[in-house]
Design a protein around this motif. Structure first.
Motif, PDB file in Angstrom:
ATOM      1  N   ARG A   1       0.858  -1.195   0.000  1.00 26.36           N
ATOM      2  CA  ARG A   1       0.000   0.000   0.000  1.00 26.36           C
ATOM      3  C   ARG A   1       0.888   1.237   0.000  1.00 26.36           C
ATOM      4  O   ARG A   1       2.098   1.152   0.220  1.00 26.36           O
ATOM      5  CB  ARG A   1      -0.902   0.014   1.240  1.00 26.36           C
ATOM      6  CG  ARG A   1      -0.114  -0.032   2.533  1.00 26.36           C
ATOM      7  CD  ARG A   1      -0.973  -0.302   3.751  1.00 26.36           C
ATOM      8  NE  ARG A   1      -0.149  -0.479   4.947  1.00 26.36           N
ATOM      9  CZ  ARG A   1       0.448  -1.623   5.289  1.00 26.36           C
ATOM     10  NH1 ARG A   1       0.285  -2.698   4.524  1.00 26.36           N
ATOM     11  NH2 ARG A   1       1.172  -1.723   6.385  1.00 26.36           N
ATOM     12  N   GLU A   2       0.238   2.364  -0.235  1.00 23.39           N
ATOM     13  CA  GLU A   2       0.926   3.650  -0.160  1.00 23.39           C
ATOM     14  C   GLU A   2       1.000   4.094   1.302  1.00 23.39           C
ATOM     15  O   GLU A   2       0.021   3.983   2.043  1.00 23.39           O
ATOM     16  CB  GLU A   2       0.188   4.707  -0.984  1.00 23.39           C
ATOM     17  CG  GLU A   2       0.235   4.458  -2.486  1.00 23.39           C
ATOM     18  CD  GLU A   2       1.618   4.697  -3.065  1.00 23.39           C
ATOM     19  OE1 GLU A   2       2.484   5.258  -2.360  1.00 23.39           O
ATOM     20  OE2 GLU A   2       1.832   4.303  -4.229  1.00 23.39           O
ATOM     21  N   GLU A   3       2.155   4.570   1.731  1.00 23.28           N
ATOM     22  CA  GLU A   3       2.363   5.038   3.089  1.00 23.28           C
ATOM     23  C   GLU A   3       2.796   6.496   3.059  1.00 23.28           C
ATOM     24  O   GLU A   3       3.674   6.880   2.281  1.00 23.28           O
ATOM     25  CB  GLU A   3       3.431   4.199   3.804  1.00 23.28           C
ATOM     26  CG  GLU A   3       3.045   2.755   4.035  1.00 23.28           C
ATOM     27  CD  GLU A   3       2.072   2.604   5.190  1.00 23.28           C
ATOM     28  OE1 GLU A   3       1.764   3.625   5.846  1.00 23.28           O
ATOM     29  OE2 GLU A   3       1.619   1.465   5.428  1.00 23.28           O
ATOM     30  N   LEU A   4       2.160   7.299   3.906  1.00 23.30           N
ATOM     31  CA  LEU A   4       2.571   8.695   4.015  1.00 23.30           C
ATOM     32  C   LEU A   4       3.822   8.848   4.869  1.00 23.30           C
ATOM     33  O   LEU A   4       4.623   9.756   4.648  1.00 23.30           O
ATOM     34  CB  LEU A   4       1.420   9.524   4.602  1.00 23.30           C
ATOM     35  CG  LEU A   4       0.137   9.555   3.754  1.00 23.30           C
ATOM     36  CD1 LEU A   4      -0.939  10.366   4.492  1.00 23.30           C
ATOM     37  CD2 LEU A   4       0.413  10.131   2.382  1.00 23.30           C
TER      38      LEU A   4
ATOM     39  N   CYS B   1       8.302  -5.838  -1.467  1.00 26.33           N
ATOM     40  CA  CYS B   1       8.667  -5.356  -0.134  1.00 26.33           C
ATOM     41  C   CYS B   1       7.459  -5.534   0.794  1.00 26.33           C
ATOM     42  O   CYS B   1       6.424  -4.872   0.601  1.00 26.33           O
ATOM     43  CB  CYS B   1       9.073  -3.881  -0.177  1.00 26.33           C
ATOM     44  SG  CYS B   1      10.528  -3.559  -1.170  1.00 26.33           S
ATOM     45  N   ASP B   2       7.589  -6.404   1.783  1.00 21.71           N
ATOM     46  CA  ASP B   2       6.544  -6.608   2.781  1.00 21.71           C
ATOM     47  C   ASP B   2       5.202  -6.917   2.104  1.00 21.71           C
ATOM     48  O   ASP B   2       4.149  -6.450   2.538  1.00 21.71           O
ATOM     49  CB  ASP B   2       6.433  -5.360   3.672  1.00 21.71           C
ATOM     50  CG  ASP B   2       5.633  -5.635   4.941  1.00 21.71           C
ATOM     51  OD1 ASP B   2       5.462  -6.832   5.267  1.00 21.71           O
ATOM     52  OD2 ASP B   2       5.193  -4.668   5.580  1.00 21.71           O
TER      53      ASP B   2
ATOM     54  N   ASP C   1       7.158   3.149   4.948  1.00 19.27           N
ATOM     55  CA  ASP C   1       7.078   2.835   3.527  1.00 19.27           C
ATOM     56  C   ASP C   1       8.188   1.845   3.175  1.00 19.27           C
ATOM     57  O   ASP C   1       9.382   2.198   3.161  1.00 19.27           O
ATOM     58  CB  ASP C   1       7.216   4.108   2.698  1.00 19.27           C
ATOM     59  CG  ASP C   1       6.922   3.865   1.228  1.00 19.27           C
ATOM     60  OD1 ASP C   1       6.867   2.689   0.819  1.00 19.27           O
ATOM     61  OD2 ASP C   1       6.772   4.856   0.490  1.00 19.27           O
ATOM     62  N   ALA C   2       7.818   0.586   2.885  1.00 27.06           N
ATOM     63  CA  ALA C   2       8.817  -0.452   2.644  1.00 27.06           C
ATOM     64  C   ALA C   2       9.625  -0.201   1.380  1.00 27.06           C
ATOM     65  O   ALA C   2      10.747  -0.699   1.252  1.00 27.06           O
ATOM     66  CB  ALA C   2       8.140  -1.821   2.551  1.00 27.06           C
TER      67      ALA C   2
ATOM     68  N   LEU D   1      12.717  -1.867   5.566  1.00 25.59           N
ATOM     69  CA  LEU D   1      12.439  -0.757   6.473  1.00 25.59           C
ATOM     70  C   LEU D   1      13.683  -0.431   7.300  1.00 25.59           C
ATOM     71  O   LEU D   1      14.389  -1.337   7.769  1.00 25.59           O
ATOM     72  CB  LEU D   1      11.279  -1.105   7.393  1.00 25.59           C
ATOM     73  CG  LEU D   1       9.904  -1.257   6.716  1.00 25.59           C
ATOM     74  CD1 LEU D   1       8.896  -1.827   7.701  1.00 25.59           C
ATOM     75  CD2 LEU D   1       9.443   0.083   6.172  1.00 25.59           C
ATOM     76  N   PRO D   2      13.980   0.828   7.517  1.00 21.30           N
ATOM     77  CA  PRO D   2      15.166   1.192   8.311  1.00 21.30           C
ATOM     78  C   PRO D   2      15.064   0.726   9.755  1.00 21.30           C
ATOM     79  O   PRO D   2      16.090   0.607  10.429  1.00 21.30           O
ATOM     80  CB  PRO D   2      15.207   2.712   8.199  1.00 21.30           C
ATOM     81  CG  PRO D   2      13.828   3.130   7.816  1.00 21.30           C
ATOM     82  CD  PRO D   2      13.272   2.015   6.999  1.00 21.30           C
ATOM     83  N   ALA D   3      13.822   0.472  10.264  1.00 19.42           N
ATOM     84  CA  ALA D   3      13.687   0.002  11.641  1.00 19.42           C
ATOM     85  C   ALA D   3      14.143  -1.456  11.793  1.00 19.42           C
ATOM     86  O   ALA D   3      14.392  -1.910  12.910  1.00 19.42           O
ATOM     87  CB  ALA D   3      12.241   0.144  12.104  1.00 19.42           C
ATOM     88  N   TRP D   4      14.244  -2.184  10.697  1.00 19.82           N
ATOM     89  CA  TRP D   4      14.649  -3.589  10.769  1.00 19.82           C
ATOM     90  C   TRP D   4      16.161  -3.769  10.585  1.00 19.82           C
ATOM     91  O   TRP D   4      16.746  -4.694  11.142  1.00 19.82           O
ATOM     92  CB  TRP D   4      13.914  -4.401   9.700  1.00 19.82           C
ATOM     93  CG  TRP D   4      12.488  -4.710  10.072  1.00 19.82           C
ATOM     94  CD1 TRP D   4      11.526  -3.822  10.429  1.00 19.82           C
ATOM     95  CD2 TRP D   4      11.887  -6.000  10.115  1.00 19.82           C
ATOM     96  NE1 TRP D   4      10.342  -4.440  10.701  1.00 19.82           N
ATOM     97  CE2 TRP D   4      10.529  -5.804  10.506  1.00 19.82           C
ATOM     98  CE3 TRP D   4      12.303  -7.290   9.856  1.00 19.82           C
ATOM     99  CZ2 TRP D   4       9.619  -6.844  10.657  1.00 19.82           C
ATOM    100  CZ3 TRP D   4      11.396  -8.343   9.987  1.00 19.82           C
ATOM    101  CH2 TRP D   4      10.087  -8.118  10.398  1.00 19.82           C
TER     102      TRP D   4
END
Length: 811
Positions: free
Chosen positions: A375-378, A430-431, A383-384, A587-590
């Motif tokens: 999906r689109e993420e703001l 991605c995801d 945003d993957a 994702l940068p969090a991973w």
């Protein structure tokens, strides 16, 4: 006078061999008188007569035989006997069929005294055929089209001379195979009725071209009397002299993939084959006219190579260029040496052919990649595909187009996956969840869409899978693991569970792990950092990842391993394509994977290696002189009946197709007409690969630059000249008992032939034997003579009178 293989120059002097009867005649004609007796006793008379009779018999047969043999051999030596060469099949010209092997390899282009060795050899062949009275002759060359087209029969010398005058034997570009050329000559001579057969070899006798001589076959008809081999080689100076030769022996591109806008490094190897040090300069010409004359130097480097002696010294020069457009790019390296101390005093050496080396590279166009995300993420942190989109959009410079064309899609705005994949080379998910059968498309990829992706990969595409928070591992195992219809697994194992905790942005939650090992030979990692450098990869932190339990029975390999022993990147092949599974998320969090400075280079090389772009297209002259198109076309499984049109550097068109008698049809057409230096262009004109195009380059083989010749490396002993050392080594390599003569010119060789025909004198050996026999005879004569002295005289001697005559030796 001829006696079998023996020739007598002065046959009348053989009458002296009658002297062998002299010892016998002396014995028979000698008068032995009975000794006078001065007392009247007659009882001793009988004893005296018996002793006289014994003196008439031969008492030492060995001495008599030695003296007879010595006199006979002395008379034979005076008659000057020779071993006749005609018995070893070197006959007269009018009864000799001659096959001429003309070496036209690259090394014969060395200039001696203002002209090439090949031109000198060709003129020597013409003079030989005009001056001699051969009934039939044939010329066989070692390289090029005439070498591939074996003559059907012998010709008259006049026809051969006409062919040579018309320049039908041009210089070749490859390495000579003297064994194959001599074998062809023997095949023709075997069917010729002439009683004598000779092979004249005009060659520089380069060591590299004589490696197969020991395996030279001999036709059955010639085994009883193999033809002689008479070699004419250009002047052989001493080891300290010789031609000055420097050569570009090889070029190499280290990049696993070539893309427009990316810098390409080329390593050039230059070797000095001269005994003295040389200052050299290498010029690099890029995208010129390919005629070695009108290009402008793109770059140049200069260095000094030390003196080489026999082995040579080698230097590596590195050049770099950045192609700004896709397609074929051509480069030419030109070698020069300093002639004097003047600034512009640069020139060539004695062999110009190996001072140039060309290459052709196929630079890939921008890669078409399709990015699918759920999906689109703001929020960029959620945003993957954000970081991947940023990496693909980077440019190396403002004047160079993007290397990757990226289309970004979600299930909601995608009309059909098949249509999207038709225009893509790489698919990135991605995801992206995997939906079960009957679920809405928004829930993720359906089983039908996964099947379409499988077909895309099997056809040569690359699928890059990034895991993520919304992906169910059990669904991944069901959809991507082994299928009931026999489809193989795309995972290389089983995804068990997630390990670790996402960082949540800036604050780290949980203990991160890092990369421990990377497959540096894979195109994705090769040349990103200096060879063997692992530290930059170990700085990558991974906070959360999936635990993949590898199945050793499944194909594939681990490209990156965490310090916990868990796989981070796994490659699994499928058909002509592959699946790259990242067990972490984009994702940068991973992980910090996509925030590394070299992430852009890693992804450029990874994407550029899609659909067979894993190796640069550099094709040089092969040792076997073949180009197999099955290794060049995009679909090597469809080349059984493929036809290829080839355009050589000099123009024209040649069609290559699989040989009709070939047992292996899958090999496809093989091209061997590599007669010119430069760029060859080819295209497929039929079948599934229609309109496939490409190029390859023919350069001088590196072996031709090594001008060492037979006998040159032999230890100098006994004052052996270079030409004699070459003849000794050449004769030792030629199988069969046959005359082998080597000369530096036709005049010198014919003088050796004339001397050989006269034969080898053996009278010095006979005189030596006579001297030995005389020494043995003297020793035996001394041992057989009665000892003197009053104590050793016989008791019944009748020779007590001081006036008794001496007794002759009856031996």
């Amino acid at each position: 006078m001829n006696l079998g293989p023996i020739q007598i120059l002065a046959p009348l002097l053989l009458l002296g061999m009658l002297a062998a009867a002299i010892p016998v005649l002396l014995h028979l004609l000698a008068k032995v008188r009975a000794p006078q007796v001065y007392f009247p006793t007659l009882r001793f008379l009988r004893v005296a007569m018996e002793k006289t009779a014994r003196r008439r018999r031969v008492q030492h047969w060995l001495l008599l035989l030695l003296r007879m043999v010595a006199l006979a051999l002395l008379a034979l030596a005076v008659a000057q006997p020779l071993i006749r060469a005609s018995a070893r099949r070197l006959g007269g010209d009018n009864e000799t069929a001659v096959a001429i092997v003309l070496d036209n390899s690259a090394s014969m282009q060395v200039r001696d005294s203002g002209r090439t060795r090949f031109d000198a050899a060709r003129q020597e062949v013409i003079d030989l055929l005009r001056d001699r009275n051969f009934p039939r002759a044939v010329v066989i060359v070692t390289n090029g089209e005439p070498a591939r087209d074996l003559p059907d029969a012998m010709s008259t010398p006049a026809q051969v001379v006409t062919s040579l005058d018309e320049q039908k034997t041009p210089p070749g570009s490859g390495k000579a195979d003297l064994s194959a050329a001599i074998a062809r000559a023997q095949e023709l001579l075997a069917n010729d009725p002439a009683p004598n057969k000779e092979i004249y070899l005009f060659s520089d006798l380069q060591t590299a071209s004589t490696t197969r001589l020991r395996d030279l076959p001999l036709p059955e008809k010639l085994r009883a009397a193999p033809p002689s081999i008479l070699a004419i080689t250009p002047a052989m100076p001493a080891e300290s002299a010789g031609p000055v030769n420097l050569a570009i022996t090889g070029i190499e591109l280290n990049q696993p993939s070539l893309m427009a806008g990316r810098k390409i490094f080329v390593d050039v190897a230059v070797r000095n084959y001269s005994p003295l040090g040389q200052e050299v300069r290498v010029n690099f010409f890029l995208d010129g006219q390919n005629d070695f004359t009108r290009e402008q130097p793109y770059d140049q480097q200069q260095d000094r190579l030390a003196g080489t002696g026999k082995e040579g010294s080698t230097r590596q020069f590195r050049f770099a260029f950045t192609p700004d457009t896709p397609g074929y790019h051509h480069g030419i390296f030109q070698l020069q040496r300093r002639l004097s101390d003047q600034a512009d005093a640069w020139g060539t050496d004695d062999l110009e052919a190996d001072n140039r080396r060309a290459f052709a590279v196929d630079v890939a166009d921008r890669v078409d990649a399709l990015l699918l995300k759920p999906r689109e993420e703001l929020d960029r942190s959620l945003d993957a595909g954000y970081l991947l989109r940023q990496l693909c959009g980077l440019r190396l410079s403002q004047n160079v187009a993007q290397a990757i064309r990226l289309r970004e899609r979600t299930p909601a705005d995608m009309d059909g996956l098949d249509a999207e994949l038709a225009d893509a080379e790489v698919l990135i998910t991605c995801d992206m969840p995997l939906a079960a059968a009957g679920e809405a498309p928004a829930a993720g990829l359906s089983p039908g869409q996964v099947a379409a992706i499988r077909r895309f990969v099997a056809d040569g595409g690359t699928w890059m899978i990034w895991l993520g928070p919304t992906m169910d591992l059990d669904a991944c195992n069901r959809q991507l693991g082994p299928q009931s219809d026999g489809s193989p697994s795309l995972l290389g194992g089983v995804l068990a569970r997630y390990v670790g905790q996402a960082s949540g942005g800036t604050a780290t939650e949980g203990e991160p792990v890092h990369i421990q090992a990377v497959d540096l030979e894979h195109p994705m990692f090769r040349d990103v950092y200096p060879p063997g450098a692992m530290e930059p990869y170990r700085k990558v932190l991974v906070f959360r990842h999936a635990l993949l339990q590898r199945d050793p029975a499944q194909p594939g390999r681990v490209l990156a391993m965490l310090n916990t022993g868990d796989p981070l990147v796994v490659e699994t092949p499928l058909g002509r394509g592959r699946v790259l599974l990242f067990t972490t998320s984009s994702l940068p969090a991973w992980s910090t994977w996509l925030r590394q400075p070299q992430a852009f280079a890693i992804y450029q090389m990874l994407l550029a290696s899609a659909r067979g772009r894993t190796a640069p297209t550099i094709h040089e002259y092969r040792e076997d002189g073949r180009v197999e198109f099955a290794s060049l076309v995009p679909h090597p499984d469809a080349v059984a009946d493929m036809q290829v049109s080839i355009t050589p550097p000099g123009g024209g068109e040649i069609t290559a197709e699989p040989p009709p008698d070939s047992k292996d049809k899958s090999a496809g057409p093989v091209f061997t007409a590599l007669d010119h230096l430069g760029v060859y262009r080819w295209r497929v004109i039929n079948g599934a690969n229609k309109d496939a195009t490409g190029e390859f380059v023919v350069n001088v083989p590196a072996e031709e630059s090594d001008l060492r010749r037979l006998g040159q490396d032999a230890p100098a002993s006994g004052g052996v000249s270079p030409i004699d050392a070459a003849q000794q080594e050449f004769e030792s390599q030629i199988p069969g008992d046959r005359p082998v003569l080597v000369g530096q010119s036709m005049k010198e060789l014919l003088a050796k032939v004339e001397k050989f025909r006269k034969g080898s004198p053996i009278w010095p050996w006979l005189l030596a034997i006579v001297l030995v026999l005389l020494a043995v005879e003297a020793k035996l004569a001394n041992r057989s003579r009665p000892a003197e002295g009053p104590g050793l005289r016989p008791a019944l001697s009748l020779d007590d009178s001081p006036t008794a005559p001496a007794q002759p030796d009856a031996s």
